[in-house]
Write a protein that holds these residues in place. Structure first.
Motif, PDB file in Angstrom:
ATOM      1  N   CYS A   1       0.830  -1.210   0.000  1.00  0.00           N
ATOM      2  CA  CYS A   1       0.000   0.000   0.000  1.00  0.00           C
ATOM      3  C   CYS A   1       0.860   1.255   0.000  1.00  0.00           C
ATOM      4  O   CYS A   1       0.543   2.234  -0.684  1.00  0.00           O
ATOM      5  CB  CYS A   1      -0.967  -0.008   1.194  1.00  0.00           C
ATOM      6  SG  CYS A   1      -2.329  -1.183   0.999  1.00  0.00           S
ATOM      7  N   ARG A   2       1.966   1.242   0.743  1.00  0.00           N
ATOM      8  CA  ARG A   2       2.884   2.392   0.735  1.00  0.00           C
ATOM      9  C   ARG A   2       3.497   2.592  -0.651  1.00  0.00           C
ATOM     10  O   ARG A   2       3.588   3.722  -1.141  1.00  0.00           O
ATOM     11  CB  ARG A   2       3.978   2.204   1.778  1.00  0.00           C
ATOM     12  CG  ARG A   2       3.516   2.484   3.176  1.00  0.00           C
ATOM     13  CD  ARG A   2       4.672   2.581   4.150  1.00  0.00           C
ATOM     14  NE  ARG A   2       4.142   2.800   5.483  1.00  0.00           N
ATOM     15  CZ  ARG A   2       4.470   2.089   6.552  1.00  0.00           C
ATOM     16  NH1 ARG A   2       5.360   1.116   6.451  1.00  0.00           N
ATOM     17  NH2 ARG A   2       3.929   2.349   7.713  1.00  0.00           N
ATOM     18  N   THR A   3       3.905   1.505  -1.280  1.00  0.00           N
ATOM     19  CA  THR A   3       4.466   1.590  -2.631  1.00  0.00           C
ATOM     20  C   THR A   3       3.420   2.108  -3.617  1.00  0.00           C
ATOM     21  O   THR A   3       3.732   2.940  -4.478  1.00  0.00           O
ATOM     22  CB  THR A   3       5.000   0.213  -3.074  1.00  0.00           C
ATOM     23  OG1 THR A   3       5.997  -0.209  -2.145  1.00  0.00           O
ATOM     24  CG2 THR A   3       5.574   0.258  -4.481  1.00  0.00           C
ATOM     25  N   PHE A   4       2.188   1.650  -3.483  1.00  0.00           N
ATOM     26  CA  PHE A   4       1.071   2.124  -4.308  1.00  0.00           C
ATOM     27  C   PHE A   4       0.922   3.635  -4.157  1.00  0.00           C
ATOM     28  O   PHE A   4       0.802   4.357  -5.147  1.00  0.00           O
ATOM     29  CB  PHE A   4      -0.197   1.388  -3.871  1.00  0.00           C
ATOM     30  CG  PHE A   4      -1.446   1.700  -4.647  1.00  0.00           C
ATOM     31  CD1 PHE A   4      -1.594   1.283  -5.956  1.00  0.00           C
ATOM     32  CD2 PHE A   4      -2.497   2.359  -4.035  1.00  0.00           C
ATOM     33  CE1 PHE A   4      -2.769   1.536  -6.661  1.00  0.00           C
ATOM     34  CE2 PHE A   4      -3.677   2.617  -4.727  1.00  0.00           C
ATOM     35  CZ  PHE A   4      -3.811   2.207  -6.043  1.00  0.00           C
ATOM     36  N   CYS A   5       0.990   4.127  -2.923  1.00  0.00           N
ATOM     37  CA  CYS A   5       0.885   5.571  -2.668  1.00  0.00           C
ATOM     38  C   CYS A   5       2.065   6.331  -3.263  1.00  0.00           C
ATOM     39  O   CYS A   5       1.883   7.418  -3.827  1.00  0.00           O
ATOM     40  CB  CYS A   5       0.773   5.843  -1.169  1.00  0.00           C
ATOM     41  SG  CYS A   5      -0.794   5.313  -0.461  1.00  0.00           S
ATOM     42  N   GLU A   6       3.257   5.775  -3.160  1.00  0.00           N
ATOM     43  CA  GLU A   6       4.424   6.406  -3.776  1.00  0.00           C
ATOM     44  C   GLU A   6       4.254   6.490  -5.288  1.00  0.00           C
ATOM     45  O   GLU A   6       4.558   7.523  -5.899  1.00  0.00           O
ATOM     46  CB  GLU A   6       5.699   5.619  -3.431  1.00  0.00           C
ATOM     47  CG  GLU A   6       6.138   5.756  -2.000  1.00  0.00           C
ATOM     48  CD  GLU A   6       7.277   4.802  -1.639  1.00  0.00           C
ATOM     49  OE1 GLU A   6       7.901   4.213  -2.560  1.00  0.00           O
ATOM     50  OE2 GLU A   6       7.529   4.643  -0.439  1.00  0.00           O
ATOM     51  N   ASN A   7       3.761   5.417  -5.892  1.00  0.00           N
ATOM     52  CA  ASN A   7       3.524   5.416  -7.336  1.00  0.00           C
ATOM     53  C   ASN A   7       2.498   6.479  -7.715  1.00  0.00           C
ATOM     54  O   ASN A   7       2.650   7.168  -8.726  1.00  0.00           O
ATOM     55  CB  ASN A   7       3.051   4.045  -7.807  1.00  0.00           C
ATOM     56  CG  ASN A   7       4.115   2.983  -7.699  1.00  0.00           C
ATOM     57  OD1 ASN A   7       5.297   3.279  -7.558  1.00  0.00           O
ATOM     58  ND2 ASN A   7       3.704   1.732  -7.747  1.00  0.00           N
TER      59      ASN A   7
ATOM     60  N   THR B   1       1.732   9.309  -6.038  1.00  0.00           N
ATOM     61  CA  THR B   1       2.254  10.665  -5.873  1.00  0.00           C
ATOM     62  C   THR B   1       3.333  10.972  -6.905  1.00  0.00           C
ATOM     63  O   THR B   1       3.411  12.094  -7.390  1.00  0.00           O
ATOM     64  CB  THR B   1       2.763  10.912  -4.441  1.00  0.00           C
ATOM     65  OG1 THR B   1       3.722   9.920  -4.094  1.00  0.00           O
ATOM     66  CG2 THR B   1       1.616  10.866  -3.443  1.00  0.00           C
ATOM     67  N   ASN B   2       4.155   9.986  -7.268  1.00  0.00           N
ATOM     68  CA  ASN B   2       5.164  10.194  -8.312  1.00  0.00           C
ATOM     69  C   ASN B   2       4.502  10.432  -9.664  1.00  0.00           C
ATOM     70  O   ASN B   2       4.929  11.296 -10.422  1.00  0.00           O
ATOM     71  CB  ASN B   2       6.116   9.003  -8.403  1.00  0.00           C
ATOM     72  CG  ASN B   2       7.056   8.920  -7.222  1.00  0.00           C
ATOM     73  OD1 ASN B   2       7.289   9.900  -6.520  1.00  0.00           O
ATOM     74  ND2 ASN B   2       7.582   7.740  -6.977  1.00  0.00           N
ATOM     75  N   ALA B   3       3.468   9.669  -9.969  1.00  0.00           N
ATOM     76  CA  ALA B   3       2.749   9.845 -11.234  1.00  0.00           C
ATOM     77  C   ALA B   3       2.044  11.195 -11.262  1.00  0.00           C
ATOM     78  O   ALA B   3       1.974  11.837 -12.305  1.00  0.00           O
ATOM     79  CB  ALA B   3       1.740   8.719 -11.420  1.00  0.00           C
TER      80      ALA B   3
ATOM     81  N   VAL C   1       2.159  14.037 -14.138  1.00  0.00           N
ATOM     82  CA  VAL C   1       0.961  14.572 -14.779  1.00  0.00           C
ATOM     83  C   VAL C   1       0.975  16.098 -14.734  1.00  0.00           C
ATOM     84  O   VAL C   1       0.675  16.767 -15.720  1.00  0.00           O
ATOM     85  CB  VAL C   1      -0.326  14.020 -14.106  1.00  0.00           C
ATOM     86  CG1 VAL C   1      -1.562  14.786 -14.559  1.00  0.00           C
ATOM     87  CG2 VAL C   1      -0.481  12.545 -14.402  1.00  0.00           C
ATOM     88  N   LYS C   2       1.367  16.674 -13.597  1.00  0.00           N
ATOM     89  CA  LYS C   2       1.394  18.127 -13.446  1.00  0.00           C
ATOM     90  C   LYS C   2       2.418  18.777 -14.357  1.00  0.00           C
ATOM     91  O   LYS C   2       2.220  19.868 -14.855  1.00  0.00           O
ATOM     92  CB  LYS C   2       1.698  18.513 -11.993  1.00  0.00           C
ATOM     93  CG  LYS C   2       0.522  18.370 -11.068  1.00  0.00           C
ATOM     94  CD  LYS C   2       0.900  18.843  -9.684  1.00  0.00           C
ATOM     95  CE  LYS C   2      -0.267  18.753  -8.739  1.00  0.00           C
ATOM     96  NZ  LYS C   2       0.104  19.175  -7.388  1.00  0.00           N
TER      97      LYS C   2
END
Length: 151
Positions: free
Chosen positions: A134-140, A142-144, A148-149
């Motif tokens: 779940c932490r890795t999912f969140c990192e992915n 926020t990095n994505a 996008v921005k």
């Protein structure tokens, strides 16, 4: 980032994932609302920047009953300009492991939502493994989001 997490859970696994993801995103500075899928309406998603949906898979690859009303509403909701991702618990002994994740991800795409990371599928894993995933999912996510921005 203003994030909504809509989930449904039968055994508590997907609920645990939703809570872990919400806690991590909150720690990273997001404003997060978590809603049980049975109490959520698809048109609510429009008010959020990021949409995360979590669902377990029922039977031989179907969405669970608790998600069907929300899913049907989602078919008529324009999510153009939104970003999102999907997560869920499954059982790899079935032919279609955690297929609800794939179904919901495809639906978000079809409604105009940009999927910013691969869906997270968890299968009967130890709690620390679920937490790490779940932490890795969140990192992915926020990095994505940063990509996008800047794109």
């Amino acid at each position: 980032m203003n994030t909504i997490i809509v989930y449904c859970s039968m055994t508590g696994n997907t609920e645990q994932m939703a809570e872990l993801i919400a806690a991590e995103l909150t720690r990273l500075g997001d404003c997060v609302e978590v809603k049980d899928g049975i109490d959520a309406y698809a048109d609510e998603l429009i008010a959020y920047d990021r949409i995360l949906i979590g669902s377990y898979t029922w039977g031989d690859g179907e969405l669970p009953d608790e998600m069907l009303g929300f899913y049907e509403e989602l078919q008529d909701t324009d999510l153009t300009g939104k970003i999102g991702a999907v997560f869920g618990a499954g059982d790899s002994s079935y032919d279609y492991f955690a297929r609800a994740v794939d179904v919901l991800e495809e639906t978000l795409k079809n409604r105009g939502c940009e999927i910013i990371t691969n869906g997270l599928k968890v299968d009967k894993e130890f709690e620390e493994q679920v937490t790490t995933k779940c932490r890795t999912f969140c990192e992915n996510i926020t990095n994505a989001q940063v990509k996008v921005k800047t794109a």
